[in-house]
Every structure is written in C-alpha cells, then in structure tokens.
Design a protein around this motif. Structure first.
Motif, mmCIF file in Angstrom:
data_model
loop_
_atom_site.group_PDB
_atom_site.id
_atom_site.type_symbol
_atom_site.label_atom_id
_atom_site.label_comp_id
_atom_site.label_asym_id
_atom_site.label_seq_id
_atom_site.Cartn_x
_atom_site.Cartn_y
_atom_site.Cartn_z
ATOM 1 N N ASP A 173 0.816 -1.201 0.000
ATOM 2 C CA ASP A 173 0.000 0.000 0.000
ATOM 3 C C ASP A 173 0.856 1.261 0.000
ATOM 4 O OD1 ASP A 173 -2.007 -1.843 0.181
ATOM 5 O OD2 ASP A 173 -2.520 -1.393 2.264
ATOM 6 N N SER A 174 0.249 2.367 -0.466
ATOM 7 C CA SER A 174 0.937 3.651 -0.535
ATOM 8 C C SER A 174 -0.006 4.759 -0.096
ATOM 9 C CB SER A 174 1.395 3.919 -1.974
ATOM 10 O OG SER A 174 1.980 5.202 -2.081
ATOM 11 N N VAL A 175 0.579 5.799 0.460
ATOM 12 C CA VAL A 175 -0.194 7.007 0.713
ATOM 13 C C VAL A 175 -0.587 7.562 -0.651
ATOM 14 C CG1 VAL A 175 -0.068 9.363 1.631
ATOM 15 C CG2 VAL A 175 1.004 7.478 2.876
ATOM 16 N N ASN A 176 -1.788 8.086 -0.755
ATOM 17 C CA ASN A 176 -2.288 8.602 -2.021
ATOM 18 C C ASN A 176 -1.751 10.020 -2.256
ATOM 19 O OD1 ASN A 176 -3.915 9.369 -4.249
ATOM 20 N ND2 ASN A 176 -5.538 8.006 -3.539
ATOM 21 N N PRO A 177 -1.162 10.300 -3.419
ATOM 22 C CA PRO A 177 -0.696 11.662 -3.684
ATOM 23 C C PRO A 177 -1.850 12.640 -3.914
ATOM 24 C CG PRO A 177 -0.399 10.312 -5.629
ATOM 25 C CD PRO A 177 -0.856 9.394 -4.523
ATOM 26 N N TRP A 178 -3.033 12.111 -4.252
ATOM 27 C CA TRP A 178 -4.230 12.928 -4.343
ATOM 28 C C TRP A 178 -4.890 12.953 -2.968
ATOM 29 C CZ3 TRP A 178 -4.551 15.775 -8.476
ATOM 30 C CH2 TRP A 178 -4.008 15.324 -9.676
ATOM 31 N N PRO A 179 -5.709 13.955 -2.657
ATOM 32 C CA PRO A 179 -6.374 13.976 -1.348
ATOM 33 C C PRO A 179 -7.491 12.925 -1.296
ATOM 34 C CG PRO A 179 -7.005 15.900 -2.635
ATOM 35 C CD PRO A 179 -5.971 15.163 -3.434
ATOM 36 N N ALA A 180 -7.081 11.684 -1.124
ATOM 37 C CA ALA A 180 -8.014 10.558 -1.075
ATOM 38 C C ALA A 180 -7.415 9.488 -0.176
ATOM 39 C CB ALA A 180 -8.259 10.024 -2.488
ATOM 40 N N GLY A 181 -8.106 8.385 -0.032
ATOM 41 C CA GLY A 181 -7.652 7.313 0.848
ATOM 42 C C GLY A 181 -6.410 6.604 0.326
ATOM 43 N N THR A 182 -5.932 5.677 1.104
ATOM 44 C CA THR A 182 -4.748 4.883 0.777
ATOM 45 C C THR A 182 -4.909 4.168 -0.547
ATOM 46 O OG1 THR A 182 -4.351 4.528 3.128
ATOM 47 C CG2 THR A 182 -3.298 2.984 1.630
ATOM 48 N N VAL A 183 -3.821 4.111 -1.327
ATOM 49 C CA VAL A 183 -3.814 3.332 -2.561
ATOM 50 C C VAL A 183 -3.383 1.923 -2.174
ATOM 51 C CG1 VAL A 183 -2.845 3.087 -4.873
ATOM 52 C CG2 VAL A 183 -3.218 5.375 -3.913
ATOM 53 N N LYS A 184 -4.312 0.985 -2.243
ATOM 54 C CA LYS A 184 -4.067 -0.391 -1.814
ATOM 55 C C LYS A 184 -3.548 -1.217 -2.988
ATOM 56 C CE LYS A 184 -7.507 -0.242 1.826
ATOM 57 N NZ LYS A 184 -6.741 -0.581 2.991
ATOM 58 N N VAL A 185 -2.229 -1.226 -3.146
ATOM 59 C CA VAL A 185 -1.606 -1.968 -4.235
ATOM 60 C C VAL A 185 -1.375 -3.402 -3.786
ATOM 61 C CG1 VAL A 185 0.392 -2.134 -5.771
ATOM 62 C CG2 VAL A 185 -0.510 0.117 -5.115
ATOM 63 N N ARG A 186 -1.888 -4.345 -4.567
ATOM 64 C CA ARG A 186 -1.670 -5.767 -4.324
ATOM 65 C C ARG A 186 -0.712 -6.270 -5.400
ATOM 66 N NH1 ARG A 186 -2.970 -4.047 -0.418
ATOM 67 N NH2 ARG A 186 -4.847 -4.362 0.775
ATOM 68 N N VAL A 187 0.285 -7.024 -4.982
ATOM 69 C CA VAL A 187 1.291 -7.541 -5.910
ATOM 70 C C VAL A 187 1.166 -9.061 -5.958
ATOM 71 C CG1 VAL A 187 3.735 -7.680 -6.483
ATOM 72 C CG2 VAL A 187 2.831 -5.613 -5.369
ATOM 73 N N ASP A 188 0.732 -9.569 -7.110
ATOM 74 C CA ASP A 188 0.659 -11.012 -7.322
ATOM 75 C C ASP A 188 2.030 -11.484 -7.791
ATOM 76 O OD1 ASP A 188 -2.051 -11.153 -6.644
ATOM 77 O OD2 ASP A 188 -2.667 -10.715 -8.696
ATOM 78 N N VAL A 189 2.520 -12.561 -7.173
ATOM 79 C CA VAL A 189 3.838 -13.109 -7.476
ATOM 80 C C VAL A 189 3.649 -14.461 -8.168
ATOM 81 C CG1 VAL A 189 6.048 -13.854 -6.493
ATOM 82 C CG2 VAL A 189 4.779 -11.966 -5.425
ATOM 83 N N PHE A 190 4.302 -14.616 -9.324
ATOM 84 C CA PHE A 190 4.249 -15.860 -10.089
ATOM 85 C C PHE A 190 5.674 -16.320 -10.382
ATOM 86 C CE2 PHE A 190 0.390 -13.563 -11.105
ATOM 87 C CZ PHE A 190 -0.593 -14.529 -11.056
ATOM 88 N N ASN A 191 5.887 -17.643 -10.384
ATOM 89 C CA ASN A 191 7.183 -18.169 -10.828
ATOM 90 C C ASN A 191 6.940 -19.212 -11.920
ATOM 91 O OD1 ASN A 191 6.373 -20.458 -9.397
ATOM 92 N ND2 ASN A 191 8.035 -20.354 -7.914
ATOM 93 N N ASN A 192 8.014 -19.826 -12.381
ATOM 94 C CA ASN A 192 7.952 -20.797 -13.488
ATOM 95 C C ASN A 192 7.416 -20.159 -14.767
ATOM 96 O OD1 ASN A 192 8.874 -22.768 -11.743
ATOM 97 N ND2 ASN A 192 6.820 -23.428 -11.194
ATOM 98 N N ILE A 193 7.754 -18.893 -15.001
ATOM 99 C CA ILE A 193 7.336 -18.193 -16.204
ATOM 100 C C ILE A 193 8.303 -18.575 -17.328
ATOM 101 C CG2 ILE A 193 6.834 -15.958 -17.255
ATOM 102 C CD1 ILE A 193 5.168 -16.263 -14.789
ATOM 103 N N ARG A 194 7.842 -19.341 -18.296
ATOM 104 C CA ARG A 194 8.697 -19.751 -19.413
ATOM 105 C C ARG A 194 8.783 -18.700 -20.496
ATOM 106 N NH1 ARG A 194 7.122 -25.223 -21.735
ATOM 107 N NH2 ARG A 194 8.794 -24.627 -23.133
ATOM 108 N N PHE A 195 7.722 -17.904 -20.658
ATOM 109 C CA PHE A 195 7.692 -16.886 -21.697
ATOM 110 C C PHE A 195 7.303 -15.545 -21.054
ATOM 111 C CE2 PHE A 195 6.470 -20.977 -23.568
ATOM 112 C CZ PHE A 195 7.526 -21.142 -24.459
ATOM 113 N N PRO A 196 8.268 -14.865 -20.403
ATOM 114 C CA PRO A 196 7.966 -13.617 -19.695
ATOM 115 C C PRO A 196 7.480 -12.501 -20.624
ATOM 116 C CG PRO A 196 10.148 -14.449 -19.118
ATOM 117 C CD PRO A 196 9.654 -15.271 -20.263
ATOM 118 N N ALA A 197 6.720 -11.589 -20.069
ATOM 119 C CA ALA A 197 6.176 -10.470 -20.833
ATOM 120 C C ALA A 197 7.267 -9.533 -21.340
ATOM 121 C CB ALA A 197 5.176 -9.692 -19.976
#
Length: 149
Positions: free
Chosen positions: A31-55
């Motif tokens: 999560d991060s403090v919001n740079p706009w006058p609004a609530g917290t920016v709730k960033v979720r990070v999905d972690v994947f492994n075994n990627i044979r063909f990365p983006a």
C-alpha cells in the motif's frame, strides 16, 4: 505431451511443446499514501514463478510481479516509478529492475531473471499525482517477498 506436429520435409516432424502455465506463489500488500487527497492506494502484488515466456520478451524462467490497486479509475492520473531489487539466495547473484508508469489506476508488471534458486526481493514504489508536472506530491512505499525461480 505434444501439442502439435508440423511437417518439416518428407518423413520429418518437429514437436511444439505444451505451454506451461505460470505458478501463483502469493499476493503481497504494498500500500501507498495517495498523492491525491483521497484514501490509501491499496496496491496488491501477485507473485508468479515458473514463467517460461515472460512479458519482457527475455528468455525464462522468470519471476513476475504484477501490481495493481484494483480500484475504480480516478478522474486524475497517477504517475509511478517501481524499482525491484532482488538477490538469489543460492548463488548470491543480485539485480535491479526499474519500470515507470502512468494511468488512472496503478498497474505495473516487473519480470526478474534471477537464475534458479530461492530469491528475496524488495519492491520500492514512488507514486505521484499527474498535475501540470509528471510527479507532484510523490509518496514512497516498499514491501518485500520471496519466491523460488
């Protein structure tokens, strides 16, 4: 298992391997403090492994980190810089990947190529408001995780 056969000439064939799905490891809260006058920016990070063909187009295997705030788009844009520092705990190899972005929501993807073994990584986010300048009122956050490549 063979997905298809393609003829290469009289009496010869090549096999196209099955596509291997990436493996979901975990979801991190970054999560991060919001740079706009609004609530917290709730960033979720999905972690994947075994990627044979990365983006990123580089050869796998890789670990993919996909961050998103999963919120409805706001009326004004965000700009963000994401830096991932990683260390392969087996080999000692280290690296850093930087990805900039901009949008009405926070969405980013970082692919890391640490080699085989357990990997520790730290995600640093710089999140700002897009208002006449690319990065107004920058806010900083970080989180850490582990995955095996």
């Amino acid at each position: 298992m063979v997905a298809a056969l393609i003829g290469v000439g009289p009496g010869a064939a090549n096999a196209i391997p099955d596509y291997t799905e990436p493996n979901y490891v975990t979801t991190l809260a970054c999560d991060s403090v919001n740079p706009w006058p609004a609530g917290t920016v709730k960033v979720r990070v999905d972690v994947f492994n075994n990627i044979r063909f990365p983006a990123d187009g580089l050869p796998g295997p890789a670990i993919a980190l996909i961050g998103t705030d999963r919120a409805k788009p706001v009326a004004l844009e965000y700009t963000y810089d994401v830096t991932v520092s990683w260390r392969n705990l087996r080999t000692g190899r280290t690296g850093t990947t930087f990805v900039p972005g901009r949008g009405f929501t926070v969405k980013w993807q970082v692919d890391i190529h640490p080699g085989s073994g357990p990997v520790a990584f730290t995600i640093k986010q710089k999140l700002g408001a897009m208002a006449f300048n690319p990065m107004v009122n920058p806010q900083y956050s970080s989180c850490s995780g582990r995955a095996t490549a």
